[in-house]
Design an enzyme around this catalytic site. Sequence first.
Site, PDB file in Angstrom:
ATOM      1  N   HIS A  14      21.495  60.694  -6.078  1.00 34.64           N
ATOM      2  CA  HIS A  14      21.989  61.400  -7.259  1.00 34.64           C
ATOM      3  C   HIS A  14      21.546  62.871  -7.250  1.00 34.64           C
ATOM      4  CE1 HIS A  14      22.127  62.418 -11.651  1.00 34.64           C
ATOM      5  NE2 HIS A  14      23.210  61.670 -11.618  1.00 34.64           N
ATOM      6  N   ASP A  20      15.151  64.838 -10.567  1.00 31.02           N
ATOM      7  CA  ASP A  20      16.147  63.782 -10.402  1.00 31.02           C
ATOM      8  C   ASP A  20      15.507  62.527  -9.831  1.00 31.02           C
ATOM      9  OD1 ASP A  20      18.919  62.573  -9.821  1.00 31.02           O
ATOM     10  OD2 ASP A  20      19.428  64.575 -10.534  1.00 31.02           O
ATOM     11  N   SER A  69      25.962  64.638 -15.723  1.00 25.18           N
ATOM     12  CA  SER A  69      25.005  64.972 -14.664  1.00 25.18           C
ATOM     13  C   SER A  69      25.536  66.070 -13.763  1.00 25.18           C
ATOM     14  CB  SER A  69      24.701  63.738 -13.810  1.00 25.18           C
ATOM     15  OG  SER A  69      23.861  62.834 -14.472  1.00 25.18           O
TER      16      SER A  69
END
Length: 545
Positions: free
Chosen positions: A219, A179, A397
């Site tokens: 994220h 990520d 995601s």
Amino acid sequence: MKHFTSILLICSLVCLQSTAYSQDYFAIHFKYKPQGNYRLDQPSKFLTHESLARKVRFNVKLDSLDLPVSERYLSALQPLIKRNIYNSNWLNAAIVIADPEEIALIRTFPYVEKVVFIKPGSQSRERLVRKSDKLSNINYLPIPTDRIISNEVQNAMLGIDKMIEAGYRGKEITIAVFDAGFIGADTIKAFYRAFDLNKVVGRNMVELDSKNVYTGHHHGTNVLSLMAAYNLPQIISGAVEAKYILCITEDINSEYKIEEYNWVKAAEYADSLGVDIINSSLGYMDFDDPRMDYTAGDLDGKTAIITQGAGIAADKGILVVNSAGNYGRRGSSSITAPADAKGILSVGAVNVEIEMSIFSSQGPTADARIKPDLAALGESVFLLGPDGKGYFSQGTSFAAPQIAALAAGLWQAKPDWSKDKLIDNLLRSSSQAEAPDNLIGHGVPNFVMAYDEPSLEIPDTENFYQVKAYPNPMMGDVLNIHFGTEKELQVFFFDISGRLISSKMLMRTTEGEPFLMHIPALLAGVYVLEVRTAKEVKRVRVIKK
């Protein structure tokens, strides 16, 4: 004098900028792999014990991709480059910083297959807005303070709640997460099981001189919470007992092809540690340099560098779970690399009614394969922010890591399954396995159906497996229920949020026939059937299409 100083400063900046521009990043791919010190019949010299053990366990054969890049070639490059960033064994390539003049000479070497420009030394910001957009799908929606919210809805859709009850939480499974960063992950209470048991390692592929992965962007923290978070009653994810490898491969400041090479290098690193599953909530289609952009025709399972890497990982028995992408508004063939890779699971997003989310990327691939492969909840997904608080968000995601967690628990339950058998059973268990499409693939998978063992025992909980309800998914208004030996049965029908839809006392004339429950005007979605007797309560998930 002051004016002269300003002129000098400007000249210095121009020179520095010129130097930065001339020293770009390149991937030098080699044709061959001559070896001096390494041989495939002596793998312990270049592979770790963990990597070898996993290969033996799943009968994965060694090949030339496992061998290091030739030291002879690297030595020949050394005088001509500014820096060797890293080497990729799988791609047989060296990632370097060099001047154009040096690269022109290197291209002439007989053992060089190709040289790929992958990042400018000084980054243009002409198209950086798209990187911002790419990671802005988080769009946190705060939870009302008067409610206790958990991730039970998304867990129930996949049967992860039953997986957890059965004691399968990813133990002995190693998951790598690729990520843009994991800000706050090392301080969030809900991750204590992973961190306190020293089951987390990491590598920063973007800033190789830094060992810190708790930087960059949050994220990755959001994604990790959908697999590793445990903090009742707030959240319990499906793979809280797994080991984790955290890798930063995504550069939040730009979008260039070097990130694809970072991904492949991270996969090699994870493979060296014996990784079982790679979760990648990343995808590539557009770049800051438009010359690097992919077209739908490039998503053929073999063109994109990151797709090649994902395919190699799959060939080595690693389960790659990758988000399909958030380009759904572009229509068909809108998936992003490496979701087009063969032998992996690309994951789309649905709502609680199991309808494709409007942003979820669609198939087919350029070579006409169905994509995505599976889907999970991608709207109003409950996850943790870098502050450890719960939020709702959306995006493929956040669908992918739910599938990765499901796969980890299932693989723990079925340790003898190969990666391909694991995929086959997940596909077979899904909500539209008989009629997959290019919107949500085979649909939403389910742990119970994928496990396919009616004798599975769930300790300390109701025996979920004694209730049989069909057709499931429901196509009409009638549900057949097989349960017990009594001629009367009290049943309750709830939606996924726990709201009661219907309650009835059903009757039948003989023990062998099913109870018939009529549920007219039922909307498509996921529901829970609850049956009650004087002694026990049982529940089963029902899907209405």
